[in-house]
Design a protein around this motif. Structure first.
Motif: not given
Length: 264
Positions: A11, A16, A43-44, A46-50
């Protein structure tokens, strides 16, 4: 010496890059690889930063499809277990493809080489496809006596039309990068040395807007060929109600109003 992961996830500044990492097998999808793939996609998502995902393959191939060794194992199972084992495997395949298709952020397949069978379907499950000059696509299931099981019978007609999709699936012939671009299988073509950088730049461009509006728009757009207009409007109304409450909408409106306000 540790074994390298079958899925490599990196990332950088919200983008990502997920690499299918089985180059010695042209990234053929084994059960172990699929398990890592599912974990990485979850994982991707769920990750709000991605904000966006680029999918590519290590080495010379994008993905050679299903692992033939796994097919042999399935055929050698006791006769009374073949059907159920196959059904269970199909559930895992479909779960993986739906994670790609319904990812609440843009997904770009950066196809660096051959995408065959399940590999071609996996590229189609992404929102967009960018290909290098070495890319090729084959819906080669017919050569194994099976049907496309990774979404090809759903996604391919939506890109190329029903007659061409039938032709490609019935023959299992190879489509090179130029033909793929002309047919609409591929959205963009670039050089091999620029492929990943161009895909990542495109991902950044696509993910600049409101993450809330983008996720809701994608969810509705994915259904528009199956829904009547009235239901699309209804889902749009519900989505807009959510957008009205989002931080992105409020910040955008306030920034516009502050800029438009007369200066004292």
């Amino acid at each position: 010496m540790s074994t390298p992961p079958l899925i490599d996830l990196q990332v950088d500044t919200g983008i990502a890059t997920l690499t299918l990492n089985r180059p010695d097998k042209r990234n053929a999808m084994s059960d172990a690889m699929r398990a890592e793939f599912i974990h990485a996609l979850e994982q991707v998502a769920a990750d709000k930063a991605i904000r966006a995902l680029v999918l590519t393959g290590a080495g010379k191939g994008f993905c050679a499809g299903g692992d033939v060794a796994g097919m042999e194992k399935r055929m050698n199972a006791p006769a009374g277990e073949v059907g159920f084992n196959g059904w269970h495997r199909q559930q895992r395949v479909h779960h993986t493809q739906m994670l790609l298709h319904t990812m609440p952020k843009p997904v770009i397949a950066a196809v660096n080489g051959a995408a065959s069978g399940l590999g071609a379907d996996t590229a189609l499950a992404c929102d967009f496809i960018i290909a290098s000059e070495w890319a090729s696509f084959t819906w080669s299931y017919i050569h194994r006596g099976i049907v496309p099981d990774g979404g090809g019978m759903y996604f391919l007609p939506r890109r190329v039309g029903l007659p061409i999709a039938k032709q490609l699936i019935f023959t299992g012939r190879k489509v090179d990068a130029d033909e793929a671009l002309s047919l609409g299988i591929v959205d963009r073509k670039t050089t091999a040395d620029r492929l990943l950088a161009d895909a990542q730049a495109w991902a950044r461009e696509l993910s600049q807007g409101s993450a809330t509006a983008l996720a809701l728009s994608k969810t509705i757009l994915n259904q528009t060929f199956e829904l009547p207009a009235q239901q699309v409007f209804a889902q749009g109304s519900q989505a807009q109600g959510i957008c009205y409450t989002s931080t992105e909408h409020r910040d955008s409106v306030m920034a516009f109003l502050n800029k438009a306000a007369p200066q004292a």
